[in-house]
Write a protein that holds these residues in place. Structure first.
Motif, PDB file in Angstrom:
ATOM      1  N   UNK A 121      17.912  51.785  -4.172  1.00  0.00           N
ATOM      2  CA  UNK A 121      18.843  51.803  -3.035  1.00  0.00           C
ATOM      3  C   UNK A 121      18.180  51.309  -1.751  1.00  0.00           C
ATOM      4  N   UNK A 122      16.851  51.524  -1.644  1.00  0.00           N
ATOM      5  CA  UNK A 122      16.173  51.243  -0.374  1.00  0.00           C
ATOM      6  C   UNK A 122      14.931  50.355  -0.516  1.00  0.00           C
ATOM      7  N   UNK A 123      14.710  49.803  -1.692  1.00  0.00           N
ATOM      8  CA  UNK A 123      13.541  48.959  -1.900  1.00  0.00           C
ATOM      9  C   UNK A 123      12.320  49.705  -2.392  1.00  0.00           C
ATOM     10  N   UNK A 124      12.358  51.042  -2.352  1.00  0.00           N
ATOM     11  CA  UNK A 124      11.230  51.867  -2.784  1.00  0.00           C
ATOM     12  C   UNK A 124      11.344  52.235  -4.266  1.00  0.00           C
ATOM     13  N   UNK A 125      10.209  52.546  -4.862  1.00  0.00           N
ATOM     14  CA  UNK A 125      10.177  52.938  -6.262  1.00  0.00           C
ATOM     15  C   UNK A 125      10.814  54.311  -6.446  1.00  0.00           C
ATOM     16  N   UNK A 126      11.730  54.422  -7.420  1.00  0.00           N
ATOM     17  CA  UNK A 126      12.383  55.689  -7.698  1.00  0.00           C
ATOM     18  C   UNK A 126      11.656  56.477  -8.774  1.00  0.00           C
ATOM     19  N   UNK A 127      12.254  57.576  -9.182  1.00  0.00           N
ATOM     20  CA  UNK A 127      11.679  58.394 -10.249  1.00  0.00           C
ATOM     21  C   UNK A 127      11.893  57.731 -11.602  1.00  0.00           C
ATOM     22  N   UNK A 128      10.998  58.009 -12.545  1.00  0.00           N
ATOM     23  CA  UNK A 128      11.099  57.457 -13.888  1.00  0.00           C
ATOM     24  C   UNK A 128      11.831  58.427 -14.813  1.00  0.00           C
ATOM     25  N   UNK A 129      12.641  57.869 -15.709  1.00  0.00           N
ATOM     26  CA  UNK A 129      13.319  58.670 -16.721  1.00  0.00           C
ATOM     27  C   UNK A 129      12.430  58.784 -17.958  1.00  0.00           C
ATOM     28  N   UNK A 130      12.643  59.833 -18.734  1.00  0.00           N
ATOM     29  CA  UNK A 130      11.766  60.109 -19.868  1.00  0.00           C
ATOM     30  C   UNK A 130      12.057  59.256 -21.102  1.00  0.00           C
ATOM     31  N   UNK A 131      13.105  58.438 -21.059  1.00  0.00           N
ATOM     32  CA  UNK A 131      13.406  57.579 -22.194  1.00  0.00           C
ATOM     33  C   UNK A 131      12.251  56.671 -22.563  1.00  0.00           C
ATOM     34  N   UNK A 132      11.490  56.231 -21.544  1.00  0.00           N
ATOM     35  CA  UNK A 132      10.345  55.361 -21.803  1.00  0.00           C
ATOM     36  C   UNK A 132       9.296  56.067 -22.660  1.00  0.00           C
ATOM     37  N   UNK A 133       9.204  57.379 -22.532  1.00  0.00           N
ATOM     38  CA  UNK A 133       8.221  58.140 -23.305  1.00  0.00           C
ATOM     39  C   UNK A 133       8.581  58.105 -24.790  1.00  0.00           C
ATOM     40  N   UNK A 134       9.849  58.294 -25.106  1.00  0.00           N
ATOM     41  CA  UNK A 134      10.304  58.243 -26.489  1.00  0.00           C
ATOM     42  C   UNK A 134      10.024  56.886 -27.106  1.00  0.00           C
ATOM     43  N   UNK A 135      10.318  55.830 -26.359  1.00  0.00           N
ATOM     44  CA  UNK A 135      10.076  54.470 -26.857  1.00  0.00           C
ATOM     45  C   UNK A 135       8.588  54.236 -27.089  1.00  0.00           C
ATOM     46  N   UNK A 136       7.767  54.633 -26.122  1.00  0.00           N
ATOM     47  CA  UNK A 136       6.329  54.395 -26.206  1.00  0.00           C
ATOM     48  C   UNK A 136       5.709  55.124 -27.393  1.00  0.00           C
ATOM     49  N   UNK A 137       6.077  56.362 -27.582  1.00  0.00           N
ATOM     50  CA  UNK A 137       5.483  57.163 -28.654  1.00  0.00           C
ATOM     51  C   UNK A 137       5.957  56.717 -30.038  1.00  0.00           C
ATOM     52  N   UNK A 138       7.252  56.500 -30.186  1.00  0.00           N
ATOM     53  CA  UNK A 138       7.798  56.191 -31.502  1.00  0.00           C
ATOM     54  C   UNK A 138       7.474  54.765 -31.943  1.00  0.00           C
ATOM     55  N   UNK A 139       7.397  53.848 -31.019  1.00  0.00           N
ATOM     56  CA  UNK A 139       7.128  52.456 -31.377  1.00  0.00           C
ATOM     57  C   UNK A 139       5.644  52.177 -31.586  1.00  0.00           C
ATOM     58  N   UNK A 140       4.790  52.998 -30.937  1.00  0.00           N
ATOM     59  CA  UNK A 140       3.341  52.777 -30.947  1.00  0.00           C
ATOM     60  C   UNK A 140       2.991  51.363 -30.463  1.00  0.00           C
ATOM     61  N   UNK A 141       3.763  50.931 -29.458  1.00  0.00           N
ATOM     62  CA  UNK A 141       3.544  49.617 -28.859  1.00  0.00           C
ATOM     63  C   UNK A 141       2.703  49.760 -27.594  1.00  0.00           C
ATOM     64  N   UNK A 142       1.887  48.771 -27.267  1.00  0.00           N
ATOM     65  CA  UNK A 142       1.200  48.788 -25.973  1.00  0.00           C
ATOM     66  C   UNK A 142       2.205  48.566 -24.853  1.00  0.00           C
ATOM     67  N   UNK A 143       1.851  48.990 -23.662  1.00  0.00           N
ATOM     68  CA  UNK A 143       2.721  48.838 -22.501  1.00  0.00           C
ATOM     69  C   UNK A 143       2.046  47.926 -21.473  1.00  0.00           C
ATOM     70  N   UNK A 144       2.814  46.966 -20.982  1.00  0.00           N
ATOM     71  CA  UNK A 144       2.325  46.088 -19.920  1.00  0.00           C
ATOM     72  C   UNK A 144       3.106  46.378 -18.647  1.00  0.00           C
ATOM     73  N   UNK A 145       2.483  46.995 -17.639  1.00  0.00           N
ATOM     74  CA  UNK A 145       3.173  47.219 -16.368  1.00  0.00           C
ATOM     75  C   UNK A 145       3.282  45.922 -15.575  1.00  0.00           C
ATOM     76  N   UNK A 146       4.399  45.738 -14.907  1.00  0.00           N
ATOM     77  CA  UNK A 146       4.536  44.586 -14.025  1.00  0.00           C
ATOM     78  C   UNK A 146       5.407  44.974 -12.836  1.00  0.00           C
ATOM     79  N   UNK A 147       5.250  44.257 -11.744  1.00  0.00           N
ATOM     80  CA  UNK A 147       6.042  44.558 -10.548  1.00  0.00           C
ATOM     81  C   UNK A 147       6.649  43.284  -9.995  1.00  0.00           C
ATOM     82  N   UNK A 148       7.824  43.437  -9.426  1.00  0.00           N
ATOM     83  CA  UNK A 148       8.479  42.339  -8.723  1.00  0.00           C
ATOM     84  C   UNK A 148       8.630  42.758  -7.264  1.00  0.00           C
ATOM     85  N   UNK A 149       8.303  41.857  -6.364  1.00  0.00           N
ATOM     86  CA  UNK A 149       8.367  42.126  -4.925  1.00  0.00           C
ATOM     87  C   UNK A 149       9.127  41.009  -4.231  1.00  0.00           C
TER      88      UNK A 149
END
Length: 205
Positions: A121-149
């Motif tokens: 809403x304001x350009x700032x980073x919001x809170x993360x939802x836990x859905x990403x945790x389920x995906x990360x654990x069950x898939x056993x995939x590496x995670x690549x963080x990236x940012x857009x500015x």
């Protein structure tokens, strides 16, 4: 994937890339950090509708993207399906979206996820939802963080159309699957958000 889909994806990738270079002075950092093959989860901050295509076209491989189910209608729906978007409910359960993400990762695809779940809403980073945790654990995939500015300034949430403004996409360091599995849920969620926040250069709330 059919020959038509590959050509259609390549056409739009090149069109958006060269338009972005001129209109938004689009820049990419650390593209060499992106694995060229194998299952991969990309996580990013969510500033605008521009995020999925601009993050995706910077990759040396095709990406797959979650999009809210209300967009999958008419010509727009046809288009986004052919550039690898898949629907996620914006009002109900996210189970179907998680299942499709896991299916794609099992096929060694790269999937882009916005853990905030919606545009800022304001350009700032919001809170993360836990859905990403389920995906990360069950898939056993590496995670690549990236940012857009700059995408928020180019097309904020309540604006009807985008405008010229410099946009930069930065890919971070790959987080191995082994490291992800070693963390508990709360620790992993905090770690992922802190990683994105630090890449953005934001102060801790």
């Amino acid at each position: 994937m059919s020959l038509f889909d590959r050509c259609y994806y390549a056409f739009w990738k090149n069109l958006i890339y060269y338009f972005g270079k001129v209109y938004w002075r689009l820049r990419y950092n650390n593209q060499t950090e992106i694995p060229r093959e194998g299952k991969l989860v990309l996580i990013a901050n969510h500033q605008s509708f521009l995020d999925p295509p601009l993050i995706g076209i910077g990759m040396p491989r095709q990406g797959h993207y979650m999009a809210r189910d209300t967009l999958f209608k008419g010509l727009l729906g046809w288009h986004i399906r052919h550039v690898n978007a898949f629907p996620v409910s914006h009002t109900g359960s996210a189970v179907a979206g998680i299942k499709e993400t896991l299916r794609l990762l099992k096929q060694d695809k790269a999937v882009l996820i916005f853990p905030e779940g919606t545009r800022t809403e304001d350009g700032k980073l919001g809170e993360f939802h836990k859905g990403i945790i389920s995906v990360a654990r069950r898939s056993k995939a590496p995670i690549l963080p990236c940012v857009i500015q700059g995408a928020y300034e180019a097309w904020p949430r309540h604006a009807k159309f985008f405008k010229p403004y410099p946009i930069t996409v930065t890919y971070g360091k790959l987080i191995p699957a082994e490291q992800i599995q070693e963390m508990d849920e709360d620790e992993l969620l905090v770690y992922l958000r802190d990683t994105i926040r630090e890449m953005l250069g934001e102060e801790e709330n």
